[in-house]
Scaffold this motif. Structure first.
Motif, short mmCIF file in Angstrom:
data_model
loop_
_atom_site.label_atom_id
_atom_site.label_comp_id
_atom_site.label_asym_id
_atom_site.label_seq_id
_atom_site.Cartn_x
_atom_site.Cartn_y
_atom_site.Cartn_z
N LEU A 35 0.69 -1.11 0.04
CA LEU A 35 0.03 -0.07 0.12
C LEU A 35 0.74 1.28 0.11
O LEU A 35 1.84 1.25 0.42
N TRP A 36 0.09 2.34 -0.48
CA TRP A 36 0.95 3.48 -0.48
C TRP A 36 0.11 4.61 0.57
O TRP A 36 -1.10 4.46 0.59
N ARG A 37 1.03 5.42 1.19
CA ARG A 37 0.35 6.20 2.16
C ARG A 37 -0.90 7.27 1.57
O ARG A 37 -1.74 7.24 2.43
N GLU A 42 -6.44 9.09 2.15
CA GLU A 42 -7.60 9.43 1.52
C GLU A 42 -8.54 8.68 1.69
O GLU A 42 -9.80 9.16 2.05
N TYR A 43 -8.51 7.40 2.00
CA TYR A 43 -9.58 6.31 2.08
C TYR A 43 -9.80 6.31 3.76
O TYR A 43 -11.00 6.27 4.07
N GLY A 44 -8.89 6.70 4.48
CA GLY A 44 -9.01 6.47 6.04
C GLY A 44 -7.96 5.43 6.39
O GLY A 44 -8.21 4.33 6.00
N THR A 45 -7.11 5.67 6.99
CA THR A 45 -6.12 4.52 7.34
C THR A 45 -6.85 3.41 8.15
O THR A 45 -6.66 2.21 7.78
N CYS A 63 4.37 1.91 1.60
CA CYS A 63 5.33 3.02 0.85
C CYS A 63 4.74 4.41 1.18
O CYS A 63 3.57 4.63 0.82
N ARG A 64 5.46 5.30 1.23
CA ARG A 64 6.85 5.18 1.49
C ARG A 64 7.10 6.19 2.56
O ARG A 64 6.62 7.37 2.84
N ARG A 78 7.66 9.58 11.25
CA ARG A 78 7.03 8.98 12.72
C ARG A 78 5.51 8.59 12.42
O ARG A 78 4.86 7.70 12.76
N ALA A 79 4.86 9.48 11.60
CA ALA A 79 3.45 9.26 11.12
C ALA A 79 3.56 8.00 10.39
O ALA A 79 2.59 7.24 10.45
N ALA A 80 4.44 8.02 9.40
CA ALA A 80 4.26 6.83 8.67
C ALA A 80 4.56 5.36 9.22
O ALA A 80 3.81 4.46 9.17
N ILE A 81 5.35 5.46 10.15
CA ILE A 81 5.55 4.16 11.13
C ILE A 81 4.24 4.05 11.90
O ILE A 81 3.76 2.69 11.89
N ASP A 82 3.62 4.98 12.33
CA ASP A 82 2.44 4.70 12.95
C ASP A 82 1.28 4.20 12.08
O ASP A 82 0.47 3.29 12.41
N GLU A 83 1.22 4.58 10.78
CA GLU A 83 0.39 4.22 9.93
C GLU A 83 0.49 2.76 9.61
O GLU A 83 -0.39 1.85 9.40
#
Length: 267
Positions: A35-37, A42-45, A63-64, A78-83
């Motif tokens: 998946l891409w961030r 946009e859909y909702g994590t 990614c990424r 840090r946000a990407a890791i949480d996602e």
């Protein structure tokens, strides 16, 4: 390498909305998605995580992260890791960033990238997320990724525990480098191959060069040899097909997904 390891990267069929992609993966028996961030957010994590989980799919990577040479990298990563935690994947792919006013040359950029990953790795490790440094072809060194070879990626990764930092092996970016096979072996022996991605190399490249990844089996790369190489290095995880290609995006997404699965099985 069999079809059970096939994973479709969301960008390959970005014309498909996430619910349609998930439904088609279920129909075709595809078990993994990368998946891409941006489309996920946009859909909702949380909603995306529920959708994929309820369908029985595995999120093979997110990614990424990366772009460490630009301002705001720490908050974004840090946000990407949480996602990634929310989505249930254990791997965040990093595109490290190119030259910027703060990092005007390659040594400065690579020093910043190393420092940033060192600051981020414990945060990722505490949350069960592996950072996978993806070296990009040298044509992207100035604007997207100052890490151009697998050896360079490993020189950074090996400063940190393998459970926290490893590499992404992407055929599109590495096929030209005659030192890459030895680096794959080195990475595999250390348990640092955290992601394996396939794309073919076709020419001429399009303007801007970003969206030139060829469908499997249509270009110059010996993909079967690369699959054997990574297998022999001890990697047993999913194999993502990640294609940036305007011609593919202009076509029916379901047709492209079916074609990509067939091409994977053929090569």
């Amino acid at each position: 390498m069999n079809g059970d390891r096939f994973s479709i990267n969301q960008m390959t069929v970005k014309q498909l909305a996430l619910p349609e992609l998930v439904a088609e993966c279920v129909r075709l028996g595809i078990q993994g998605v990368g998946l891409w961030r941006e489309p996920v957010k946009e859909y909702g994590t949380a909603a995306a995580a529920d959708l994929v989980r309820d369908a029985g799919l595995t999120v093979t990577t997110l990614c990424r992260g990366g772009f460490f040479t630009s301002d705001g990298w720490e908050e974004e990563n840090r946000a990407a890791i949480d996602e990634a935690v929310t989505l249930g994947t254990d791997t965040l792919v990093l595109v490290s960033g190119g030259l910027t006013p703060a990092c005007p040359d390659l040594p400065a950029a690579r020093a910043r990238i190393t420092e940033a990953i060192g600051a981020l790795a414990p945060y990722a490790g505490e949350r069960g997320i592996r950072l996978a440094i993806e070296p990009l072809h040298p044509m992207y060194a100035s604007d997207r990724c100052a890490v151009s070879t697998l050896d360079q990626a490993l020189e950074i990764a090996e400063r940190f525990p393998a459970s926290q930092v490893g590499v992404t092996v992407d055929t599109y970016h590495l096929w030209w480098d005659d030192r890459a096979p030895a680096a794959v072996e080195r990475a595999g022996a250390a348990g640092r191959v955290h992601s394996f991605q396939l794309a073919d190399w076709t020419t001429p490249l399009p303007a801007g060069v970003l969206n030139g990844r060829g469908q499997l089996g249509t270009g110059a790369i010996d993909l079967r040899a690369w699959a054997d190489l990574v297998d022999k290095a001890g990697y047993t995880g999913p194999v993502e097909v990640e294609l940036f290609n305007d011609d593919l995006w202009a076509r029916d997404g379901v047709e492209v997904l079916e074609e990509t699965l067939e091409a994977f099985l053929a090569v």
